[in-house]
Design a protein around this motif. Sequence first.
Motif, PDB file in Angstrom:
ATOM      1  N   VAL A  29      -6.101   7.289  -7.868  1.00 43.26           N
ATOM      2  CA  VAL A  29      -6.293   5.888  -7.521  1.00 43.26           C
ATOM      3  C   VAL A  29      -6.992   5.796  -6.151  1.00 43.26           C
ATOM      4  O   VAL A  29      -6.592   6.401  -5.140  1.00 43.26           O
ATOM      5  N   THR A  30      -7.663   4.717  -5.869  1.00 40.27           N
ATOM      6  CA  THR A  30      -8.122   4.624  -4.431  1.00 40.27           C
ATOM      7  C   THR A  30      -7.919   3.021  -4.237  1.00 40.27           C
ATOM      8  O   THR A  30      -8.774   2.306  -5.019  1.00 40.27           O
ATOM      9  N   VAL A  31      -7.319   2.551  -3.074  1.00 42.99           N
ATOM     10  CA  VAL A  31      -6.968   1.471  -2.873  1.00 42.99           C
ATOM     11  C   VAL A  31      -7.468   1.134  -1.544  1.00 42.99           C
ATOM     12  O   VAL A  31      -7.134   1.776  -0.479  1.00 42.99           O
ATOM     13  N   GLY A  32      -8.163   0.032  -1.171  1.00 41.68           N
ATOM     14  CA  GLY A  32      -8.629  -0.288   0.066  1.00 41.68           C
ATOM     15  C   GLY A  32      -8.381  -1.718   0.404  1.00 41.68           C
ATOM     16  O   GLY A  32      -8.509  -2.726  -0.466  1.00 41.68           O
ATOM     17  N   SER A  33      -8.300  -1.916   1.739  1.00 40.49           N
ATOM     18  CA  SER A  33      -8.433  -3.482   2.092  1.00 40.49           C
ATOM     19  C   SER A  33      -9.456  -3.545   3.462  1.00 40.49           C
ATOM     20  O   SER A  33      -9.184  -2.690   4.243  1.00 40.49           O
ATOM     21  N   GLN A  61      -7.636   2.379   3.586  1.00 45.35           N
ATOM     22  CA  GLN A  61      -7.741   3.012   2.393  1.00 45.35           C
ATOM     23  C   GLN A  61      -6.651   3.983   2.070  1.00 45.35           C
ATOM     24  O   GLN A  61      -6.605   4.966   2.796  1.00 45.35           O
ATOM     25  N   LEU A  86       0.893  -1.265  -0.098  1.00 46.02           N
ATOM     26  CA  LEU A  86       0.099  -0.180   0.034  1.00 46.02           C
ATOM     27  C   LEU A  86       0.862   1.244   0.236  1.00 46.02           C
ATOM     28  O   LEU A  86       0.276   2.413  -0.634  1.00 46.02           O
TER      29      LEU A  86
END
Lengths: 325, 305
Positions: free
Chosen positions: A218-222, A212, A192
Motif C-alpha cells: 500500500v501507498t498512502v499519502g497526504s 507518504q 498513518l
Amino acid sequence: MKFKASFTDDGISLLDKRFLPAIDKVGRVCHVYLTPTHAMLLHNLLGSTGPEGDGPQCVAQFAKDLLFREYNVSSRDGNRVAFSVDVALLHRAIRSALAVHAQSPADGDAPAAIQVKLVNKQTPGSRSAAPFLTFETKGARSAVVQDVPISKPLSRSDVARLQDALDAAQELPETLVQVPDLQQLQNLVDRLKNIGDLLSVTVTQYGDLHLQVSTSLVTVGSEFKRLRILGARANAPVVDQNVSATIRMEMAVERGEALSVQVSMKHLVKSLQCHLAKPDCTFYGIAPNGACLTVIFQYFIPGTRLTDKSISFYCRLPVLDPGTS
Amino acid sequence: MSSSTTSGQGQGQGDDAPDLVCVADCVHGMVDALSCVRWNKHQGAVVELSEHGIVVTVEESGCLQAKVYLKTELFAEYDYGAEGRPRFGLSLGLLVDCLNMFTVPGFASPVEIRYPGPDMQLLLRSVGSPDACIHAEIRTRIPDTVAWDYHFEHAGNTPVTFTVKSAILKESIDDLEWPGSSIQIHFHPDPPSVIFKGEGHGDLEIEFSYYANTDLLIAFQCDQELSYRYKYKFLRATTSNVPSSVLKENRGSKVTIGRGGMLKIQHLVSVARLGTQSYHNFAGGAQQPSRIAFIEFFVKPEEDD
C-alpha cells in the motif's frame, strides 16, 4: 559551579503549562543547559547515549530574563552548566511549588518568588553527596523546599559537544512551509502510523508538504498545498492536476525545487507532541542536503503578531535515508 | 453506464475506462461496516463490483463467512463501466486503515474510489479540498477461485428466524465466552423461545422468550423445533466487532437458521453520519433512509459425531 535564580511568574507558568508537558512526551530525561544568557531544555543532542537512543533532537531555548530574575550561573567552563534531569520529577516539583505559591499572601505582601538553585547534599542513608536542583517556595502559611535529583554536571567536553551540536543546528532549511493546524496533522499521523513505520516527507518551494508511507502492499499519502512559505520559493509549474501527488513530488525534486527525506514514524509522532507547548506557528523544512527534517515552532509576543525572540523551540528528526542529498 | 467523467490518477491506462469510479461523501459508516467483519489482523477480503454496488467478502476456516453490502445508494456518485463482475482480493486491514485516513477531523471530505489503477490497484483519494489531499493505493491480488459453500436456503416452508436488539445479542454472545467451546442454539416454537446453551468448562443457558418481554425479541418465526451447535469462536466473530453506532441505534439483528443448520446473522449499519449535511445522492431521492450498509455472517454448524 553555582546556579541560583528566582522564577518570573510568566516563566514558571510557561514551563508548567506548555514546555514541560511537551518535553516530557518527547523523552523521559532531558538535559538542562544554563549559559550566562540562556536556559535550555534539550533532548538527544549528545547522540545515542541516553536510554532513548537516537530519537529526535528537541531544543527549547529561553532568554534568561523570560524565565528568571536574579539569574546567577557560574562555572569554570565559561559560566556554563549542564546536567540531566527526569522531566516528570522536574514538572512535579514546579507544579507543587506553584500550588504553594498560590496560597493567598498576607495583606499587602507580594508573594516571594520561587527560587531555584543547584545544591550538593548528602541524603540520609547515602555516604556521598549528590547533586540536586532545589526549589524554595514561600506561601502564606508554609514554606516548601523540594529537591529534585539531577545527574552529575556534564563534563567540560560534554558541554562543548552540547554547544557544538547546538551550533550545528543553526543551519536553517532553505524553504520552510507553515502547517496550519498541528492537531489536525497529529490526527492524520496517528492514522498513518497504522500503515507503516517509515515516512517520506517532501517539502517543495511551491508551498507543498507531502507525507507518504509506502509498503509493498500500500501507498498512502497526504498532501498540503499552498502553505505559507519562508525562504526560497518558486512558482509551481503548470502540471496536470490529475498527475498523482507522488509523481508531482518526484518531478519537483528532479527540478531542484523540493527536498525529500525519509524519517521514522516514531520520531515524527514524538515531535508532534510538541504541540502541547501550544506554539503560535509551526514550520516544516528539510535542512540543506537532506541532513534532517526540521520543525520550527514560533511564538508571538502576547497580544501581537510579532515573533517572540526570547523563545526558540525546534525539533530535528534524523533522516533514515539521505534521499535527495 | 457511461465511462468515468472525473479523470483521476490513472497513468498509462490508455483509453480504457476504469471499471468503477465512485464517490462516498463520508466514509465513517463504511469504516464501521468493514470493521464489523474484521476479526483478525491479517485477513484477506474479496471485493466484487457490480452495477448494484460493492460487496466485500471475508472467510475463515471453511466455517465462517461475512459479507458487507455497500449498495450504490450509499455513494454520491457511482459510475460503473465494467462488463461482468470484476473481483479482486486485498487485505481487509489495509482497506480499513486506508479508509480511516479519510475520517481525520478537519479532512473529512468526499472520497473517490477507483478501480483499477495502472497496476490493478484500488485507488482512493479525497476530492473535497484543493489545498489538502489524501491519497492511497492498495495493491490487489487475484482472488482464490475456490468456491465457498455458504449456500443459504430456508429450512422449511417458513423461515426459522428471530430478530433481537443488537446490543442484547452481542451481550449474550459475550457472556457465553465463559463456558466457551461449543454453543447450541435451540428454537422452540411453543412457547416461542430461543435458547443459547454453552457447555464447556461449565454450563450457561440464555433464553430469549418471546412473551416474557416484548422489547426483547422484535420478531420470532418458527414452525418446528430446531437445534444446532456452533463453534463459539465463530459465533463470537459475528458480534465482537459490531460498531458502537449499531449498538447505540440498536435497530435489531436478525438471526436465521437455514437448511442443514447454516446460521445467518444480519446487522444494519447506518452509513450516513447523523447531523451531517449530505452531499448529493446517487439515487437522487431523500438520502437518510436508504443509507444503510448490510452485513451478513454465515456460520456452519458443528458436525455431529
